[in-house]
Enzyme design. Structure first.
Site, PDB file in Angstrom:
ATOM      1  N   ARG A 241     -45.302 -26.603  74.109  1.00  0.00           N
ATOM      2  CA  ARG A 241     -44.983 -27.252  72.835  1.00  0.00           C
ATOM      3  C   ARG A 241     -45.090 -26.312  71.637  1.00  0.00           C
ATOM      4  O   ARG A 241     -45.369 -26.747  70.510  1.00  0.00           O
ATOM      5  CB  ARG A 241     -45.886 -28.478  72.589  1.00  0.00           C
ATOM      6  CG  ARG A 241     -45.598 -29.669  73.498  1.00  0.00           C
ATOM      7  CD  ARG A 241     -44.184 -30.192  73.305  1.00  0.00           C
ATOM      8  NE  ARG A 241     -43.949 -31.411  74.040  1.00  0.00           N
ATOM      9  CZ  ARG A 241     -43.537 -31.481  75.308  1.00  0.00           C
ATOM     10  NH1 ARG A 241     -43.324 -30.364  75.992  1.00  0.00           N
ATOM     11  NH2 ARG A 241     -43.313 -32.646  75.879  1.00  0.00           N
TER      12      ARG A 241
ATOM     13  N   SER B 279     -43.998 -38.680  72.262  1.00  0.00           N
ATOM     14  CA  SER B 279     -45.454 -38.508  72.409  1.00  0.00           C
ATOM     15  C   SER B 279     -46.048 -38.218  71.031  1.00  0.00           C
ATOM     16  O   SER B 279     -45.568 -37.323  70.336  1.00  0.00           O
ATOM     17  CB  SER B 279     -45.770 -37.320  73.310  1.00  0.00           C
ATOM     18  OG  SER B 279     -45.209 -37.501  74.578  1.00  0.00           O
TER      19      SER B 279
ATOM     20  N   GLU C 261     -48.357 -34.346  67.804  1.00  0.00           N
ATOM     21  CA  GLU C 261     -47.229 -33.580  68.317  1.00  0.00           C
ATOM     22  C   GLU C 261     -46.060 -33.578  67.322  1.00  0.00           C
ATOM     23  O   GLU C 261     -45.415 -32.552  67.148  1.00  0.00           O
ATOM     24  CB  GLU C 261     -46.820 -34.156  69.684  1.00  0.00           C
ATOM     25  CG  GLU C 261     -46.133 -33.177  70.588  1.00  0.00           C
ATOM     26  CD  GLU C 261     -44.688 -33.520  70.742  1.00  0.00           C
ATOM     27  OE1 GLU C 261     -43.997 -32.793  71.424  1.00  0.00           O
ATOM     28  OE2 GLU C 261     -44.235 -34.514  70.152  1.00  0.00           O
TER      29      GLU C 261
END
Ligand code: EPU
Length: 349
Positions: free
Chosen positions: A165, A242, A343
């Site tokens: 990520r 998410s 996130e």
């Protein structure tokens, strides 16, 4: 290029919260991107680059500068001699449209990333990943505008420094580059990737290897069941995907926490994350900290189909979303001693 004033930003996001942009420029070419940057600079206004809006929480007061929407379209493919086929797409191309195109051409590499909302240009930033694939495995080059020099440059995969990520675009070089185009090197007639447990379960009773198209369909079905596929009117899918990253913790911490959790009759799920580290599913931590699926706090809530998605149940404000995020973070910290990291990108806070 038309630059509009006081444009509501909520409709440009999948979560559907947030106030207006002082200026809003939709750019369809590299020249227009440069024009919009110069417009912001001439007025000494901050700049925010918007892609598909699928990973964003925009503050209720909006953004006090120029929001530059990258809408550069166009995608093509070519196969250099003795090399893997290359798919080249403008940053504004809808991500899933590109994935569908690669699967139709029977090229492997992006099939597990089916059904993800957003645009091509957003994918390198957070190294989008799902079901065992990450874009870092296939990105060849990223074409960017360097805001320091106002020059167009080509960054290689290695220069993007991809990890889970993360890339230079959301860490060391944050706000330096505007992504204009991305190229992916895929595998003609390659085998689909069926490494992730959910996918293996999906195909457990079928005989023979699934095709790329079957894997794409399976991923979309699994995402749909988890409300991680945008379906108009599906309240549980009105989210930013998410909301927290899966925390990566040292092995020693994992063992200590495992023992603590076991004494309560629970087993701590985890995944390998490189030497000396384990990755923990944030969704599990959230649920075990008392925030079950369907939990509500005013108009904000947790998806009924996945504990990691914070959803706008209708009429939520950014403040509602952030209040729930804060409550979940405090709960998980208190219960497990882990600080969950959001996130999505938070804008204007
Ligand atoms: N789990 C729960 N409760 C839930 C859902 C999951 O306890 O409601 C636990 C289970 O133990 C499950 C584990 O969490 O086995 C993992 O769940 P899942 O397979 O749904 O994956 P995830 O770790 O929650 C990640 C990505 C998703 C990606 C999926 C599939 C992150 C932050 N999220 O989710 O990406 O689609 O894997 O590969 O890494 C996104 O980043 O926005 C995103 C949707």
């Amino acid at each position: 290029m038309l630059i509009r004033e006081q444009v509501a930003l909520a409709p440009f996001t999948t979560l559907g919260v947030g106030g207006p942009a002082r200026y809003f420029a939709e750019t369809h070419s590299e020249a227009e991107v440069i024009e919009a940057v110069e417009f912001a600079r001439s007025r000494q206004l901050p700049l925010f680059v918007l892609g598909g809006g699928s990973n964003l929480v925009i503050a209720d007061k909006g953004f006090p500068g120029v929001v530059l929407k990258v809408a550069i379209s166009g995608s093509s493919s070519c196969t250099p001699p003795r090399k893997n086929p290359l798919f080249i797409a403008g940053a504004g191309v809808n991500w899933d449209t590109l994935v569908a195109q690669t699967v139709d051409a029977n090229c492997a590499g992006l099939e597990c990333l089916s059904g993800i909302p957003g645009t091509v240009g957003g994918t390198p930033v957070q190294n989008v990943g799902a079901y065992g694939q990450e874009v870092s495995q296939t990105i060849r080059e990223v074409r960017v505008l360097d805001l320091r020099s106002l020059q167009i440059e080509i960054l290689s995969n290695a220069e993007c420094s991809f990890t889970y990520r993360s890339s230079i675009f959301n860490t060391t070089e944050r706000d330096r580059y505007i992504i204009l185009q991305v190229s992916f090197a895929l595998h003609q007639d390659g085998k689909p990737s069926v490494r992730y447990a959910d996918l293996q379960k999906f195909f457990a009773s079928s005989t023979g290897d699934p095709t790329l198209a079957e894997v794409r369909a399976a991923v979309c079905e699994i995402r749909y069941r988890k409300a991680m596929l945008i379906v108009p009117g599906d309240e549980d899918a009105r989210s930013a995907g998410s909301f927290f990253k899966n925390p990566i913790v040292p092995q020693s911490f994992f063992e200590e926490l495992s023992a603590r959790v076991e004494s309560r009759g629970l087993q701590l799920p985890s995944y390998p994350a490189g030497d000396g580290f384990r990755k923990l599913p944030a969704a599990w931590l959230v649920e075990q900290a008392g925030f079950s699926r369907g939990y509500s706090k005013g108009a904000a809530g947790i998806s009924r189909r996945h504990a990691l998605a914070i959803v706008n149940r209708g009429g939520a404000t950014a403040a509602d979303i952030i209040a729930l995020k804060d409550e979940i973070q405090a709960g998980v910290l208190n219960e497990f001693g882990i600080e969950l990291q959001p996130e999505p990108v938070l804008v204007g806070f």
